[in-house]
Design a protein around this motif. Structure first.
Motif, PDB file in Angstrom:
ATOM      1  N   ASP A  13       0.828  -1.210   0.000  1.00  0.00           N
ATOM      2  CA  ASP A  13       0.000   0.000   0.000  1.00  0.00           C
ATOM      3  C   ASP A  13       0.859   1.256   0.000  1.00  0.00           C
ATOM      4  OD1 ASP A  13       0.944  -0.447   2.560  1.00  0.00           O
ATOM      5  OD2 ASP A  13      -1.014  -0.383   3.540  1.00  0.00           O
ATOM      6  N   ILE A  14       2.052   1.190   0.570  1.00  0.00           N
ATOM      7  CA  ILE A  14       2.982   2.319   0.526  1.00  0.00           C
ATOM      8  C   ILE A  14       3.531   2.484  -0.884  1.00  0.00           C
ATOM      9  CG2 ILE A  14       5.164   3.252   1.386  1.00  0.00           C
ATOM     10  CD1 ILE A  14       3.124   3.229   3.569  1.00  0.00           C
ATOM     11  N   ALA A  15       3.956   1.373  -1.474  1.00  0.00           N
ATOM     12  CA  ALA A  15       4.589   1.418  -2.789  1.00  0.00           C
ATOM     13  C   ALA A  15       3.631   1.855  -3.885  1.00  0.00           C
ATOM     14  CB  ALA A  15       5.177   0.043  -3.127  1.00  0.00           C
ATOM     15  N   THR A  16       2.344   1.540  -3.744  1.00  0.00           N
ATOM     16  CA  THR A  16       1.380   1.821  -4.810  1.00  0.00           C
ATOM     17  C   THR A  16       0.548   3.073  -4.577  1.00  0.00           C
ATOM     18  OG1 THR A  16      -0.268   0.380  -3.749  1.00  0.00           O
ATOM     19  CG2 THR A  16       1.180  -0.618  -5.396  1.00  0.00           C
ATOM     20  N   ALA A  17       0.774   3.762  -3.469  1.00  0.00           N
ATOM     21  CA  ALA A  17      -0.008   4.964  -3.164  1.00  0.00           C
ATOM     22  C   ALA A  17       0.195   6.025  -4.243  1.00  0.00           C
ATOM     23  CB  ALA A  17       0.383   5.520  -1.805  1.00  0.00           C
ATOM     24  N   VAL A  22       5.439  13.172   2.674  1.00  0.00           N
ATOM     25  CA  VAL A  22       6.723  12.845   3.289  1.00  0.00           C
ATOM     26  C   VAL A  22       7.111  13.987   4.216  1.00  0.00           C
ATOM     27  CG1 VAL A  22       9.171  12.365   2.904  1.00  0.00           C
ATOM     28  CG2 VAL A  22       7.446  11.504   1.286  1.00  0.00           C
ATOM     29  N   LYS A  23       7.419  13.660   5.472  1.00  0.00           N
ATOM     30  CA  LYS A  23       7.868  14.666   6.428  1.00  0.00           C
ATOM     31  C   LYS A  23       9.325  14.413   6.764  1.00  0.00           C
ATOM     32  CE  LYS A  23       8.800  16.281  10.721  1.00  0.00           C
ATOM     33  NZ  LYS A  23       9.771  15.759  11.744  1.00  0.00           N
ATOM     34  N   VAL A  24      10.119  15.476   6.807  1.00  0.00           N
ATOM     35  CA  VAL A  24      11.523  15.352   7.187  1.00  0.00           C
ATOM     36  C   VAL A  24      11.824  16.327   8.317  1.00  0.00           C
ATOM     37  CG1 VAL A  24      12.303  17.012   5.441  1.00  0.00           C
ATOM     38  CG2 VAL A  24      13.900  15.304   6.334  1.00  0.00           C
ATOM     39  N   GLY A  25      12.576  15.850   9.306  1.00  0.00           N
ATOM     40  CA  GLY A  25      12.901  16.665  10.464  1.00  0.00           C
ATOM     41  C   GLY A  25      14.117  17.537  10.243  1.00  0.00           C
ATOM     42  N   ALA A 177      -0.451   7.406   1.634  1.00  0.00           N
ATOM     43  CA  ALA A 177       0.611   6.953   2.526  1.00  0.00           C
ATOM     44  C   ALA A 177       1.297   8.159   3.150  1.00  0.00           C
ATOM     45  CB  ALA A 177       1.629   6.097   1.779  1.00  0.00           C
ATOM     46  N   LEU A 178       1.903   7.940   4.318  1.00  0.00           N
ATOM     47  CA  LEU A 178       2.664   8.963   5.031  1.00  0.00           C
ATOM     48  C   LEU A 178       4.016   8.376   5.414  1.00  0.00           C
ATOM     49  CD1 LEU A 178       2.984  11.662   6.615  1.00  0.00           C
ATOM     50  CD2 LEU A 178       1.849  10.519   8.551  1.00  0.00           C
ATOM     51  N   ILE A 179       5.092   9.120   5.134  1.00  0.00           N
ATOM     52  CA  ILE A 179       6.444   8.710   5.501  1.00  0.00           C
ATOM     53  C   ILE A 179       7.018   9.775   6.424  1.00  0.00           C
ATOM     54  CG2 ILE A 179       8.713   7.987   4.677  1.00  0.00           C
ATOM     55  CD1 ILE A 179       6.509   6.263   3.540  1.00  0.00           C
ATOM     56  N   ILE A 257      -4.591   5.784   6.751  1.00  0.00           N
ATOM     57  CA  ILE A 257      -3.395   6.100   5.972  1.00  0.00           C
ATOM     58  C   ILE A 257      -2.211   5.310   6.518  1.00  0.00           C
ATOM     59  CG2 ILE A 257      -1.833   7.943   5.212  1.00  0.00           C
ATOM     60  CD1 ILE A 257      -4.146   9.915   5.838  1.00  0.00           C
ATOM     61  N   PRO A 258      -1.681   4.331   5.779  1.00  0.00           N
ATOM     62  CA  PRO A 258      -0.513   3.584   6.256  1.00  0.00           C
ATOM     63  C   PRO A 258       0.687   4.514   6.384  1.00  0.00           C
ATOM     64  CG  PRO A 258      -0.899   3.134   3.933  1.00  0.00           C
ATOM     65  CD  PRO A 258      -2.087   3.929   4.412  1.00  0.00           C
TER      66      PRO A 258
END
Length: 406
Positions: A13-17, A22-25, A177-179, A257-258
């Motif tokens: 589900d992440i790969a096909t979203a 994407v959040k970066v700190g 998806a959320l990373i 949302i995975p």
């Protein structure tokens, strides 16, 4: 979208979203002395551009504005006072977006800056505008770079960290998806710096987090509102630690949302559905309204209303609106439209909602029926103090005398 060979079955589900947030700190973007690291930004841009070239849409939520402004202003560490933080953000935001613009331009991708405050995702007219803007940017092939509007946000209307902001942006944009990227490669069952600890590869529900310590006395899934604004000892330039990432992941996964929590160096692997970091599986069911997510997980209450037992049962068990007849007390200074806590007779918070009256008006309404108020004060008073559509349950309360379920 083609699923990479490295994608696991659980993370397809992440790969096909089609759309990914994407959040970066800030700790992943800056050097130890606070300067922007061009190589790190370049590597992140390359990973996100690859996802774009594979046919996906990407929204980047980036910290780093305040950290980027420290060196130009001659500051040796993150300031504690709000005014200096806002000044640093004002200087640093321009530097940060300029670096992103240049880095993505090398891959033929345009960027657009979007600054949001908590108010923008709480009030319906505001978040609908934010949603339309982000949707249109993506339709035009632009990669939005989102950050909290630190230059104007006050302590009372801050998200508190960009992890929580990213979870809400994922919901607003209807992302698949959320990373969440930082300098930590996932959630561990202990502190890897102090002995043996195993990385948790998958979280299906809160039960999987039972007993896991996240620092500062918190257990996973407990919530982080009480520590907003604190610094993780390993992240001197940022304010979001693992506790905020886990809570943000649970917010997103509860909304269907995975989510993956991973280190920035593993961005490409995480986006491809690989085994990097910790995967939080999406809950099934209907997605809640964005403002209700904000109310439950990110809102700072401006006051509280004390409810009698009947009102507590009506609000919690029957999901009814709060009427003035069931209110026995009011605390705080708030205006109509502000978030307030709803408490039982013992002061325990059972719900949170957007109030329809100012704090000064409510004492004159308490204990009265809406029909009586309308007849004495006018038809505009025949309305709920908190409408059920603007209310979330925080604590499940059973019958009188029965301990609540936490």
């Amino acid at each position: 979208m083609t699923v990479p060979d490295t994608a696991t079955a659980e993370r397809a589900d992440i790969a096909t979203a089609t759309r990914v947030v994407v959040k970066v700190g800030s700790s992943s973007l800056t050097t130890p002395d606070g300067e922007i690291d061009g190589d790190r930004i370049g590597a992140l841009a390359a990973a996100l551009s690859a996802r774009r070239q594979d046919g996906g849409q990407v929204v980047l939520v980036s910290s780093g504005a305040i950290a980027s402004g420290l060196v130009p202003l001659g500051l040796s560490k993150r300031p504690r006072d709000l005014a200096t933080q806002q000044a640093a953000a004002s200087v640093g935001q321009g530097l940060l977006i300029a670096r992103y613009t240049a880095a993505f331009a090398r891959h033929g991708i345009r960027t657009g800056q979007v600054l949001l405050s908590a108010d923008d995702l709480m009030r319906r007219t505001h978040y609908r505008n934010a949603q339309r803007t982000l949707d249109r940017l993506l339709e035009l092939g632009v990669l939005p770079v989102v950050n909290e509007n630190d230059t104007v946000a006050t302590d009372e209307i801050r998200f508190g960290d960009n992890d929580r902001l990213a979870a809400l942006v994922a919901h607003v944009t209807r992302a698949g998806a959320l990373i969440l990227l930082s300098d930590v490669d996932g959630l561990y069952d202990g502190d890897p710096r102090r002995g043996e600890a195993q990385r948790i590869t998958e979280v299906r529900d809160r039960a999987d987090l039972e007993g896991i310590r996240l620092g500062r006395g918190l257990t996973a899934g407990q919530g982080t509102q009480g520590i907003q604004g604190t610094q993780d000892s390993r992240k001197a330039q940022g304010i979001g630690g693992m506790a905020t990432k886990v809570e943000a992941a649970m917010i997103a996964s509860a909304a269907g949302i995975p989510t993956v929590v991973a280190d920035a160096a593993s961005a490409a692997t995480a986006l491809g559905g690989g085994s990097a970091g910790t995967y939080f599986a999406a809950a099934r069911g209907r997605r809640p309204a964005t403002r209700l997510l904000w109310l439950k997980h990110a809102a700072v209450a401006h006051g509280s209303l004390r409810l009698d037992h009947g009102a507590v049962e009506a609000v919690v068990k029957r999901r009814a609106s709060l009427l003035p007849a069931g209110i026995t007390g009011v605390e705080g200074a708030f205006d109509a439209g502000d978030p307030v806590n709803l408490c039982d007779e013992n002061g325990t918070i059972v719900a949170r909602g957007l109030v329809n009256y100012d704090a000064t008006e409510i004492p004159g309404l308490m204990g009265r029926s809406t029909r009586w108020l309308a007849s004495k004060l006018g038809p505009e008073y025949e309305r709920e103090v908190v409408h059920r559509d603007d209310l979330v349950i925080v604590l499940a309360v059973l019958a009188r005398g029965t301990p609540p379920e936490r």
